[in-house]
Scaffold this motif. Sequence first.
Motif, PDB file in Angstrom:
ATOM      1  N   MET A   1      11.855  -0.913  -9.405  1.00 50.53           N
ATOM      2  CA  MET A   1      10.992   0.232  -9.597  1.00 50.53           C
ATOM      3  C   MET A   1      10.287   0.512  -8.278  1.00 50.53           C
ATOM      4  O   MET A   1       9.892  -0.402  -7.584  1.00 50.53           O
ATOM      5  CB  MET A   1       9.984  -0.056 -10.701  1.00 50.53           C
ATOM      6  CG  MET A   1       8.928   0.990 -10.856  1.00 50.53           C
ATOM      7  SD  MET A   1       7.804   0.546 -12.166  1.00 50.53           S
ATOM      8  CE  MET A   1       7.442   2.142 -12.764  1.00 50.53           C
ATOM      9  N   CYS A   2      10.163   1.766  -7.967  1.00 51.13           N
ATOM     10  CA  CYS A   2       9.436   2.179  -6.772  1.00 51.13           C
ATOM     11  C   CYS A   2       8.414   3.237  -7.173  1.00 51.13           C
ATOM     12  O   CYS A   2       8.729   4.158  -7.910  1.00 51.13           O
ATOM     13  CB  CYS A   2      10.394   2.732  -5.727  1.00 51.13           C
ATOM     14  SG  CYS A   2       9.591   3.181  -4.180  1.00 51.13           S
ATOM     15  N   VAL A   3       7.197   3.084  -6.689  1.00 51.34           N
ATOM     16  CA  VAL A   3       6.135   4.044  -6.963  1.00 51.34           C
ATOM     17  C   VAL A   3       5.631   4.541  -5.615  1.00 51.34           C
ATOM     18  O   VAL A   3       5.294   3.752  -4.751  1.00 51.34           O
ATOM     19  CB  VAL A   3       4.976   3.377  -7.740  1.00 51.34           C
ATOM     20  CG1 VAL A   3       3.854   4.360  -7.976  1.00 51.34           C
ATOM     21  CG2 VAL A   3       5.473   2.810  -9.057  1.00 51.34           C
ATOM     22  N   GLY A   4       5.602   5.835  -5.423  1.00 54.39           N
ATOM     23  CA  GLY A   4       5.128   6.394  -4.169  1.00 54.39           C
ATOM     24  C   GLY A   4       5.735   7.747  -3.905  1.00 54.39           C
ATOM     25  O   GLY A   4       5.825   8.586  -4.796  1.00 54.39           O
ATOM     26  N   LYS A   5       6.246   7.945  -2.677  1.00 52.25           N
ATOM     27  CA  LYS A   5       6.773   9.233  -2.249  1.00 52.25           C
ATOM     28  C   LYS A   5       8.116   9.014  -1.559  1.00 52.25           C
ATOM     29  O   LYS A   5       8.272   8.088  -0.775  1.00 52.25           O
ATOM     30  CB  LYS A   5       5.782   9.852  -1.262  1.00 52.25           C
ATOM     31  CG  LYS A   5       6.188  11.179  -0.691  1.00 52.25           C
ATOM     32  CD  LYS A   5       5.145  11.650   0.307  1.00 52.25           C
ATOM     33  CE  LYS A   5       5.874  12.138   1.541  1.00 52.25           C
ATOM     34  NZ  LYS A   5       5.004  12.415   2.641  1.00 52.25           N
ATOM     35  N   ASP A   6       9.101   9.830  -1.864  1.00 51.71           N
ATOM     36  CA  ASP A   6      10.439   9.838  -1.276  1.00 51.71           C
ATOM     37  C   ASP A   6      11.304   8.744  -1.887  1.00 51.71           C
ATOM     38  O   ASP A   6      11.315   8.606  -3.104  1.00 51.71           O
ATOM     39  CB  ASP A   6      10.396   9.752   0.242  1.00 51.71           C
ATOM     40  CG  ASP A   6      11.525  10.566   0.866  1.00 51.71           C
ATOM     41  OD1 ASP A   6      12.529  10.831   0.171  1.00 51.71           O
ATOM     42  OD2 ASP A   6      11.411  10.926   2.035  1.00 51.71           O
ATOM     43  N   SER A   7      12.033   7.955  -1.095  1.00 54.14           N
ATOM     44  CA  SER A   7      12.946   6.968  -1.657  1.00 54.14           C
ATOM     45  C   SER A   7      13.144   5.815  -0.686  1.00 54.14           C
ATOM     46  O   SER A   7      12.689   5.850   0.452  1.00 54.14           O
ATOM     47  CB  SER A   7      14.306   7.610  -1.966  1.00 54.14           C
ATOM     48  OG  SER A   7      14.921   8.037  -0.768  1.00 54.14           O
TER      49      SER A   7
END
Length: 61
Positions: A1-7
């Motif tokens: 899981m990634c939380v933030g902006k972009d990739s």
Amino acid sequence: MCVGKDSAQLTFTPTSAGPKTEVPCDQSVVQQRITVHKPIRIDVDGAKGSTGVIAWQIDAI
């Protein structure tokens, strides 16, 4: 899981553990089975300008 902006991209070494995987930083859950019989290295490369936090969970060893 990634939380933030972009990739971000995850790369596994040895590469036989799995292909390079794109992870969007939009709170999506990405699931991938990795099977290896030796130590594994996971490298994370964020896209230019990306910000955020990546987390993973190990279900079994």
